[in-house]
Design a protein around this motif. Structure first.
Motif, PDB file in Angstrom:
ATOM      1  N   GLY A 171       0.817  -1.205   0.000  1.00 54.73           N
ATOM      2  CA  GLY A 171       0.000   0.000   0.000  1.00 54.73           C
ATOM      3  C   GLY A 171       0.851   1.255   0.000  1.00 54.73           C
ATOM      4  O   GLY A 171       0.571   2.224  -0.712  1.00 54.73           O
ATOM      5  N   GLN A 172       1.931   1.221   0.800  1.00 53.60           N
ATOM      6  CA  GLN A 172       2.826   2.380   0.840  1.00 53.60           C
ATOM      7  C   GLN A 172       3.496   2.594  -0.511  1.00 53.60           C
ATOM      8  O   GLN A 172       3.657   3.724  -0.969  1.00 53.60           O
ATOM      9  CB  GLN A 172       3.890   2.176   1.929  1.00 53.60           C
ATOM     10  CG  GLN A 172       3.315   2.272   3.326  1.00 53.60           C
ATOM     11  CD  GLN A 172       4.343   1.899   4.381  1.00 53.60           C
ATOM     12  OE1 GLN A 172       5.237   1.108   4.132  1.00 53.60           O
ATOM     13  NE2 GLN A 172       4.179   2.469   5.560  1.00 53.60           N
ATOM     14  N   VAL A 200      -7.397  -6.206   0.046  1.00 61.21           N
ATOM     15  CA  VAL A 200      -8.695  -5.520   0.052  1.00 61.21           C
ATOM     16  C   VAL A 200      -8.766  -4.449   1.121  1.00 61.21           C
ATOM     17  O   VAL A 200      -9.397  -3.416   0.952  1.00 61.21           O
ATOM     18  CB  VAL A 200      -9.879  -6.494   0.287  1.00 61.21           C
ATOM     19  CG1 VAL A 200     -10.731  -6.563  -0.930  1.00 61.21           C
ATOM     20  CG2 VAL A 200      -9.418  -7.847   0.743  1.00 61.21           C
ATOM     21  N   SER A 201      -8.117  -4.713   2.268  1.00 63.80           N
ATOM     22  CA  SER A 201      -8.257  -3.792   3.387  1.00 63.80           C
ATOM     23  C   SER A 201      -7.636  -2.433   3.086  1.00 63.80           C
ATOM     24  O   SER A 201      -8.061  -1.428   3.644  1.00 63.80           O
ATOM     25  CB  SER A 201      -7.609  -4.390   4.631  1.00 63.80           C
ATOM     26  OG  SER A 201      -6.265  -4.662   4.386  1.00 63.80           O
ATOM     27  N   ILE A 202      -6.642  -2.387   2.202  1.00 62.83           N
ATOM     28  CA  ILE A 202      -6.042  -1.077   1.932  1.00 62.83           C
ATOM     29  C   ILE A 202      -6.480  -0.511   0.587  1.00 62.83           C
ATOM     30  O   ILE A 202      -6.203   0.625   0.259  1.00 62.83           O
ATOM     31  CB  ILE A 202      -4.493  -1.140   1.984  1.00 62.83           C
ATOM     32  CG1 ILE A 202      -3.981  -2.222   1.069  1.00 62.83           C
ATOM     33  CG2 ILE A 202      -4.021  -1.311   3.387  1.00 62.83           C
ATOM     34  CD1 ILE A 202      -2.490  -2.321   1.067  1.00 62.83           C
ATOM     35  N   ARG A 203      -7.240  -1.322  -0.176  1.00 62.43           N
ATOM     36  CA  ARG A 203      -7.705  -0.877  -1.479  1.00 62.43           C
ATOM     37  C   ARG A 203      -8.505   0.415  -1.370  1.00 62.43           C
ATOM     38  O   ARG A 203      -8.275   1.378  -2.086  1.00 62.43           O
ATOM     39  CB  ARG A 203      -8.606  -1.964  -2.051  1.00 62.43           C
ATOM     40  CG  ARG A 203      -8.339  -2.243  -3.510  1.00 62.43           C
ATOM     41  CD  ARG A 203      -9.171  -3.397  -3.962  1.00 62.43           C
ATOM     42  NE  ARG A 203      -8.321  -4.561  -4.176  1.00 62.43           N
ATOM     43  CZ  ARG A 203      -8.772  -5.699  -4.675  1.00 62.43           C
ATOM     44  NH1 ARG A 203     -10.067  -5.836  -4.944  1.00 62.43           N
ATOM     45  NH2 ARG A 203      -7.963  -6.697  -4.867  1.00 62.43           N
ATOM     46  N   ILE A 204      -9.437   0.416  -0.426  1.00 68.15           N
ATOM     47  CA  ILE A 204     -10.364   1.538  -0.338  1.00 68.15           C
ATOM     48  C   ILE A 204      -9.625   2.825   0.011  1.00 68.15           C
ATOM     49  O   ILE A 204      -9.928   3.886  -0.505  1.00 68.15           O
ATOM     50  CB  ILE A 204     -11.497   1.216   0.679  1.00 68.15           C
ATOM     51  CG1 ILE A 204     -12.611   2.254   0.586  1.00 68.15           C
ATOM     52  CG2 ILE A 204     -10.990   1.143   2.083  1.00 68.15           C
ATOM     53  CD1 ILE A 204     -13.624   1.893  -0.471  1.00 68.15           C
ATOM     54  N   SER A 205      -8.598   2.720   0.866  1.00 68.71           N
ATOM     55  CA  SER A 205      -7.885   3.936   1.243  1.00 68.71           C
ATOM     56  C   SER A 205      -7.108   4.503   0.057  1.00 68.71           C
ATOM     57  O   SER A 205      -7.004   5.720  -0.106  1.00 68.71           O
ATOM     58  CB  SER A 205      -6.966   3.671   2.436  1.00 68.71           C
ATOM     59  OG  SER A 205      -6.005   2.713   2.094  1.00 68.71           O
TER      60      SER A 205
ATOM     61  N   VAL B   9     -14.274  -2.577   4.472  1.00 70.49           N
ATOM     62  CA  VAL B   9     -13.170  -2.582   5.431  1.00 70.49           C
ATOM     63  C   VAL B   9     -12.346  -1.320   5.211  1.00 70.49           C
ATOM     64  O   VAL B   9     -11.863  -1.068   4.116  1.00 70.49           O
ATOM     65  CB  VAL B   9     -12.281  -3.821   5.239  1.00 70.49           C
ATOM     66  CG1 VAL B   9     -11.367  -4.005   6.442  1.00 70.49           C
ATOM     67  CG2 VAL B   9     -13.133  -5.044   5.020  1.00 70.49           C
ATOM     68  N   GLN B  11      -9.627  -0.336   7.003  1.00 66.06           N
ATOM     69  CA  GLN B  11      -8.444  -0.387   7.860  1.00 66.06           C
ATOM     70  C   GLN B  11      -7.239   0.168   7.123  1.00 66.06           C
ATOM     71  O   GLN B  11      -6.885  -0.258   6.035  1.00 66.06           O
ATOM     72  CB  GLN B  11      -8.202  -1.849   8.235  1.00 66.06           C
ATOM     73  CG  GLN B  11      -7.114  -2.040   9.247  1.00 66.06           C
ATOM     74  CD  GLN B  11      -6.779  -3.505   9.342  1.00 66.06           C
ATOM     75  OE1 GLN B  11      -7.588  -4.367   9.030  1.00 66.06           O
ATOM     76  NE2 GLN B  11      -5.568  -3.786   9.750  1.00 66.06           N
ATOM     77  N   GLU B  13      -3.295   0.805   6.417  1.00 66.08           N
ATOM     78  CA  GLU B  13      -2.077   0.033   6.677  1.00 66.08           C
ATOM     79  C   GLU B  13      -1.253   0.717   7.771  1.00 66.08           C
ATOM     80  O   GLU B  13      -1.353   1.920   7.964  1.00 66.08           O
ATOM     81  CB  GLU B  13      -1.238  -0.096   5.398  1.00 66.08           C
ATOM     82  CG  GLU B  13      -0.545   1.160   5.007  1.00 66.08           C
ATOM     83  CD  GLU B  13      -0.986   1.616   3.630  1.00 66.08           C
ATOM     84  OE1 GLU B  13      -0.117   1.866   2.823  1.00 66.08           O
ATOM     85  OE2 GLU B  13      -2.207   1.727   3.402  1.00 66.08           O
TER      86      GLU B  13
END
Lengths: 339, 378
Positions: A171-172, A200-205, B9, B11, B13
């Motif tokens: 993600g970074q 998936v958990s960092i996709r949205i961000s 979700v 969350q 990183e």
């Protein structure tokens, strides 16, 4: 949120863009067969608008994106790019002009693990466009990179400036890739599935970051994806591609709510729904994607289409026809199917 | 509407700890630091990491120690020549020392290092010598002597020159040759490989067919012919070996490596940034090929040392003194086939060639493990 593409002069105007790859190339033989990866597509992107290009793998969506940033030469067609005073058909510019054009466009790649040179620091990677375009002194570049790292949420930025890519998470890294894409203040960014390799958990961000920055900086995206949910989240308009042709294009909500092309309908019905009681509408789509090698002149989708009729067989591939609300479909039987 | 909502979700990183206000003093400090100092620090860090990996390799470390010993030998020669060694006696090329050796005068010689035939002694010294006398003759090659005014710890060669001095002097030449050959190889091969891989097409075709051509030519016979036709010295030999290797096999290996780098997305990213062909080649492809180049540089040193020894053994090089010349001297004077009787003429030079070549080779293998993680034991 929807920006009409006709009110302002479009940033990009693509007309009849084609890319044919020769195959079976012998040493002294001229190639006789071509893969029609992109076969005459036309669309426009307004300033600040983001267009989603969806389709299954092999339909030519990545090839389209790569042609728009001049990583590939189109076989035919025009790509008119307007940015203030700048107006050029970038499909036909020479090497010296390409460099200037590239200060206005950028690309974000799919795999954050491969899109950064492992031997160069984050500073080198992000400041590369500045360095090759000879913008500013080293100190000014450092300040600019710090500013961008802060913008993409890598804080404190000085902790990241001289790290190597392998020290960062996926993600970074994709944040760094976004920073690199925006460092020259481009008007247009091609994003080639930037979230598909991410958890998936960092996709949205990452998607939130991209939309936020696009709004703040006035960047247009061509967002290439195979995920309709992502396209819905990110894009003002959607273009659905099938075997090198755009089969349906229109405002995102309009296309998703009232799909008119049988292929779009099939795609939509394949989207998983998080509801165990939901009954899927069965789609009678047959077979798999065929190959675009010297395709027959009739409709590309005909072999898999449940609605194929005589009119589809005797006529050439249907043209994109506007059905109102900027919603265009390439299907002879669109009206019958919709009703 | 049958479309699923985008994933819920949210969350984030994990961020590194210690989030500060963005316009922190640390950032300003970093911008003020000159770039070369930052680069130096980064280089030291990556060097330390690679060194830690290399140190785990026992063979590689052994090779490094061997190279260190040879380096000491190369350094110590000019010091000895200007201090304790008299150039008239100890110069590796023009020195001469007549070591008096005691011989027993006999009728029939069974051991030529301690006995002399009576007729020969009468001709050499005086006609009154009888069988059973002991005579002292200035003889070359003389076996090692540890005492006297001018001790020769490894004896003298058939021309009365000190073997140890020759051995130390030649070490410098071997290092020099290895460095020239290896550097030429790496510079040419890295450039040729990267350019061929990047441009492809007829440039690739031309360079690779040329590489095939060079590979087809047997290296040693070719060098023998060339050294017979031209007056070849050490620098020319180094450059020649470098060119033949650099355009030949090594270029093909490095090209295959460059091909695997060329298709990486960061090459496209550099192009989209506006980088030209040479920017992409020298900033992105070459730095990623370079570790493998260094490995081949090590193997190149090995090869150059072995080739030099061979060529000067045949006396084909215009060089005053090398390990190969030392063996050639022994051979030319007929001592090569005398077994171990004149061991000091053969073994010092022969073992030096073997061990230095071996040392560079195993250092190369050790580096290979650092570069190529799949070879690591862990």
């Amino acid at each position: 949120m929807t920006v009409s593409p006709v009110r302002t002069k479009p940033l990009l105007e693509i007309r009849d863009l084609k890319k044919h790859f020769p195959i079976s190339r012998g040493l002294f033989r001229r190639p006789t067969e071509f893969v029609h990866a992109v076969d005459g597509i036309s669309f426009e992107i307004a300033p600040g608008e983001s267009l989603g290009l969806v389709g299954e793998s092999g339909c030519g969506k990545s090839t389209t994106g790569r042609m728009l940033v001049k990583l590939m030469e189109p076989t035919d067609g025009t790509i008119v790019f307007r940015d203030g005073e700048y107006e050029k058909d970038v499909a036909h510019i020479g090497r010296s002009e390409v460099k200037e054009f590239r200060s206005r466009v950028q690309m974000i790649f799919q795999d954050p693990y491969e899109s950064m040179n492992p031997r160069r620091t984050i500073f080198d990677t992000v400041s590369e466009p500045l360095a090759v375009q000879h913008v500013g002194t080293v100190q000014e570049r450092e300040e600019r990179v710090l500013e961008l790292l802060r913008m993409v949420g890598l804080t404190p930025p000085e902790n990241f400036l001289f790290r190597y890519p392998h020290e960062l998470s996926g993600g970074q890294r994709q944040r760094v890739a976004i920073a690199r894409a925006l460092v020259m203040n481009p008007r247009f960014v091609v994003a080639d599935e930037p979230t598909s390799m991410l958890d998936v958990s960092i996709r949205i961000s990452i998607m939130e970051l991209m939309t936020k920055l696009a709004r703040e900086l006035g960047v247009s995206y061509l967002y290439i994806t195979h995920d309709l949910a992502v396209a819905r989240y990110m894009c003002d308009r959607i273009a659905v591609m099938y075997l090198g042709k755009i089969v349906e294009i229109g405002p995102t909500e309009e296309v998703l709510a009232r799909p008119r092309h049988p292929y779009t309908r099939a795609l939509l019905s394949a989207v998983p729904v998080p509801d165990p009681t939901y009954r899927r509408t069965p789609v009678e789509i047959k077979g798999g994607i065929s190959k675009a090698i010297n395709p027959a002149p009739e409709c590309r989708f005909i072999e898999r289409c449940p609605f194929a009729a005589e009119v589809c067989r005797t006529n050439p591939h249907p043209p994109l026809e506007d059905k109102g609300d900027n919603h265009a479909v390439a299907c002879y039987r669109a009206d019958e199917i919709a009703s | 509407m049958t479309l699923g909502e985008p994933t819920q979700v949210q969350q984030e990183e994990p961020q590194p700890v210690g989030i500060e206000p963005s316009d922190s003093a640390a950032a300003a400090e970093l911008v003020r630091t000159p770039m070369w100092r930052v680069r130096l620090r980064l280089f030291r860090r990556s060097f330390a990491r690679n060194w830690a990996l290399f140190r785990e390799n026992k063979m590689g470390m052994f090779g490094l120690v061997l190279i260190g010993i040879f380096a000491l030998m190369a350094i110590i020669h000019p010091i000895l020549m200007s201090t304790v060694w008299d150039p008239k006696v100890y110069d590796p090329v023009t020195g001469y020392d007549a070591v008096l050796t005691e011989y027993e005068v006999v009728e029939e010689v069974t051991d030529p290092t301690t006995q002399i035939e009576v007729s020969e002694a009468r001709i050499k010294l005086n006609p009154t010598i009888k069988v059973g006398d002991t005579v002292r003759i200035p003889a070359q090659p003389a076996p090692p002597t540890w005492t006297g005014e001018n001790p020769h710890y490894l004896g003298t060669d058939p021309q009365g020159r000190d073997i140890l001095s020759q051995l130390l002097y030649s070490t410098r030449a071997a290092f020099f040759l290895g460095a020239v050959a290896a550097l030429t190889t790496v510079i040419i091969a890295t450039t040729v490989g990267s350019v061929a891989a990047y441009f492809g097409g007829w440039i690739d075709g031309g360079l690779m067919r040329f590489a095939d051509l060079i590979l087809l030519m047997p290296l040693l016979p070719l060098l023998i012919v060339m050294s017979a036709a031209f007056d070849i010295n050490m620098v020319m030999l180094g450059v020649l070996i470098g060119i033949l290797n650099g355009f030949g096999g090594v270029a093909i290996v490095l090209k295959s490596q460059a091909l695997s780098i060329k298709v990486k997305a960061y090459i496209d990213a550099a192009k989209v940034a506006g980088g030209g062909d040479w920017h992409v080649i020298f900033r992105h492809i070459v730095p990623n090929v370079l570790p493998l180049s260094f490995l081949y540089m090590m193997f190149g040193v090995t090869e150059a040392i072995a080739i030099e020894a061979t060529l000067s053994f045949f006396g084909l090089l215009n060089v005053p003194m090398t390990w190969g010349v030392m063996i050639n001297t022994a051979q030319a004077n007929g001592y090569l086939l005398s077994g171990t009787q004149y061991w000091w003429l053969l073994f010092p030079a022969g073992l030096a060639v073997t061990f230095l070549a071996f040392a560079f080779f195993i250092v190369g293998r050790g580096m290979d493990e650092v570069i190529n993680p799949r070879l690591r034991a862990r």
